[in-house]
Motif scaffolding. Structure first.
Motif, PDB file in Angstrom:
ATOM      1  N   LYS A   2       4.962  10.765 -26.494  1.00 27.05           N
ATOM      2  CA  LYS A   2       5.126   9.566 -27.310  1.00 27.05           C
ATOM      3  C   LYS A   2       3.862   8.709 -27.330  1.00 27.05           C
ATOM      4  O   LYS A   2       3.195   8.567 -26.311  1.00 27.05           O
ATOM      5  N   SER A   4       2.274   5.102 -27.319  1.00 27.57           N
ATOM      6  CA  SER A   4       2.733   3.786 -26.879  1.00 27.57           C
ATOM      7  C   SER A   4       1.551   2.816 -26.743  1.00 27.57           C
ATOM      8  O   SER A   4       0.390   3.231 -26.753  1.00 27.57           O
ATOM      9  N   ASN A   6      -0.171  -0.127 -24.345  1.00 21.35           N
ATOM     10  CA  ASN A   6      -0.211  -0.651 -22.986  1.00 21.35           C
ATOM     11  C   ASN A   6      -1.215  -1.810 -22.960  1.00 21.35           C
ATOM     12  O   ASN A   6      -2.422  -1.598 -22.838  1.00 21.35           O
TER      13      ASN A   6
END
Lengths: 145, 116
Positions: A2, A4, A6
């Motif tokens: 996935k 993502s 951060n």
């Protein structure tokens, strides 16, 4: 795998690393313009795809990952280097996308002057993401265990 | 004239920092790497060039950029291969590798000028 976000990644870099990036980016842009000014657009155009801050970027990744490991009690420089290798692997797809970017600008001018940079950026993003996805799905490289 | 170079510096610094920051926050690492080869330098330069030197100049630069980008593909591939076993320093490999980019780009440029 996935994708993502951060946001902690922003905190990891020091203020002077951001400043250095800005100055380095600005300086490379000026030098690229000077090369085109001096030697003409046929030669100068090569440098629009110069890996301007790539070495700086992978150096920071190596440094940050090594620091992270050290804080966790491991002194293993190989981890940071392998993380930098991963970044470089992603850059292969990004650089192929750069070819699409340049192709769109070359073909679309002068007809689409107002939208050419947006269209070219979209071409970069589409081609890069598609190639990155293909590589992730192992369509491009067969990995050995 | 001085203003144009100042605009190039500020725009280049800003756009390149923006894409680099995107790479900082994206995961996984290989996906963030896509942004390490973003068209930041090209966007900053072409935006100024189209308005300053005109579309013909910008289109000529873009045609050569295709060759420079192909050299970048080769450079990124070589860097990735050399770093993946973890024995070499990233700063050394990526910096010395710029010579590889230059050689590949110049070879492509000679081909381009021979054909065109």
């Amino acid at each position: 795998m996935k994708i993502s976000l951060n946001l902690a990644g922003l905190k990891r870099a020091k203020w002077y690393e951001y400043a250095l990036r800005f100055v380095l980016g600005g300086a490379v842009t000026v030098v690229t313009g000077l090369i085109a000014h001096k030697f003409g657009p046929v030669f100068g155009g090569l440098f629009l795809a110069f890996p301007s801050i790539f070495p700086f970027g992978v150096t920071l990744i190596e440094k940050h990952e090594t620091e992270k490991k050290r804080k966790a009690g491991y002194d293993d420089p190989a981890t940071g280097r392998k993380a930098a290798a991963l970044e470089a692997r992603g850059a292969i797809a990004g650089a192929a996308g750069l070819m699409a970017f340049a192709l769109v600008v070359w073909l679309a001018l002068p007809g689409y002057k107002r939208v050419v940079l947006a269209a070219a950026s979209l071409a970069w993003l589409s081609v890069s993401l598609f190639l990155w996805w293909l590589e992730k799905k192992h369509f491009l490289v067969k990995r050995t265990a | 004239m001085t203003t144009e170079w100042l605009v190039r510096f500020l725009l280049g610094g800003f756009v390149i920092s923006l894409f680099a920051s995107a790479g900082d926050i994206l995961r996984p690492k290989s996906f963030a790497g896509v942004f390490a080869a973003a068209p930041a330098l090209a966007l900053a330069t072409l935006a100024v060039t189209i308005s300053g030197q005109g579309w013909h100049y910008a289109a000529t630069e873009a045609r050569s950029m295709i060759v420079g980008a192909a050299a970048f593909v080769f450079y990124a591939w070589a860097t990735s291969r050399l770093l993946r076993d973890g024995t070499r320093r990233a700063s050394v490999v990526a910096t010395l590798g710029l010579g590889l980019w230059l050689i590949a780009a110049l070879a492509g440029w000679f081909l381009l000028t021979a054909v065109a």
